[in-house]
Design an enzyme around this catalytic site. Sequence first.
Site, PDB file in Angstrom:
ATOM      1  N   CYS A 174       0.840  -1.214   0.000  1.00 54.61           N
ATOM      2  CA  CYS A 174       0.000   0.000   0.000  1.00 54.61           C
ATOM      3  C   CYS A 174       0.863   1.248   0.000  1.00 54.61           C
ATOM      4  CB  CYS A 174      -0.925   0.011   1.216  1.00 54.61           C
ATOM      5  SG  CYS A 174      -2.124  -1.317   1.212  1.00 54.61           S
ATOM      6  N   ARG A 234      -8.257  -4.923  -2.567  1.00 56.45           N
ATOM      7  CA  ARG A 234      -7.542  -3.818  -3.225  1.00 56.45           C
ATOM      8  C   ARG A 234      -8.377  -3.519  -4.466  1.00 56.45           C
ATOM      9  NH1 ARG A 234      -2.433  -2.501  -1.889  1.00 56.45           N
ATOM     10  NH2 ARG A 234      -1.762  -4.453  -0.964  1.00 56.45           N
TER      11      ARG A 234
HETATM   12  C1  BEZ Z   1       0.555  -4.572   1.866  1.00 59.21           C
HETATM   13  O1  BEZ Z   1       1.760  -4.766   1.777  1.00 59.21           O
HETATM   14  O2  BEZ Z   1       0.025  -3.570   1.395  1.00 59.21           O
HETATM   15  C2  BEZ Z   1      -0.275  -5.615   2.549  1.00 59.21           C
HETATM   16  C3  BEZ Z   1       0.228  -6.864   2.693  1.00 59.21           C
HETATM   17  C4  BEZ Z   1      -0.514  -7.837   3.333  1.00 59.21           C
HETATM   18  C5  BEZ Z   1      -1.778  -7.532   3.832  1.00 59.21           C
HETATM   19  C6  BEZ Z   1      -2.281  -6.263   3.659  1.00 59.21           C
HETATM   20  C7  BEZ Z   1      -1.539  -5.298   3.004  1.00 59.21           C
END
Ligand code: BEZ
Length: 218
Positions: free
Chosen positions: A55, A132
Amino acid sequence: MDTDNTDNIASTGLRIGDTPPDFEARSTIGPVKLSAYRGKWLILFSHPADFTPVCTTEFVELSKQSAQFDRRDCALMALSVDSLFSHFAWLRLIKERFDIEVRFPIVEDPTMVIGRAFGMVAPKDNDSAAVRTTFYIDPHGTIRATTCYPADVGRSIPEMLRTLDALQAIDAHGGLAPANWTPGSSLLQPPTHDLDEVYSALDESGWFLREMPKERGE
Ligand code: BEZ
């Protein structure tokens, strides 16, 4: 939030062609209302959680490309279940670590009421970190494209811009955007429904795979 038909929407998910339910919520730039974005393009996207690696890269890259979205008259709006104060702390860290100011709003959705209404969270899923989702909403307030990626794969910002370019090009010129279309390359004509055109086409594929005629000045 207008929740009249939220239960129904949550169970079916929003699709291309739908008008999403309006909402008003707190965000990092103050209160935002979805319907206030009518008249311009909007990319509304959810992210699984603040302070997570993928993110963070998405927010850094989107912020770096924010002028590209502005040029296309497209606003960005992010959303997650994290609180407003978590969003602020994360943005502060992004500024310190990457010297990037995230200026588009990040909505807080701690009760998941918006996320559920938009199908960003599975109706019975308590783990908000699973989504996402991206909605491309046109100036009339209609969903024109959606994508859904897992938490462990980040979105491609060039592909987001290309999708926006393709939607805007077909609105401006008609036609269809082929695989790997990029601005400046030809759009395709919709397939004919006229049997005479099928028989009179110059070559075998000419009746269904035809480029749009170039406009004067192109
Ligand atoms: C992320 O790196 O954005 C992420 C990874 C695992 C779960 C949620 C977000």
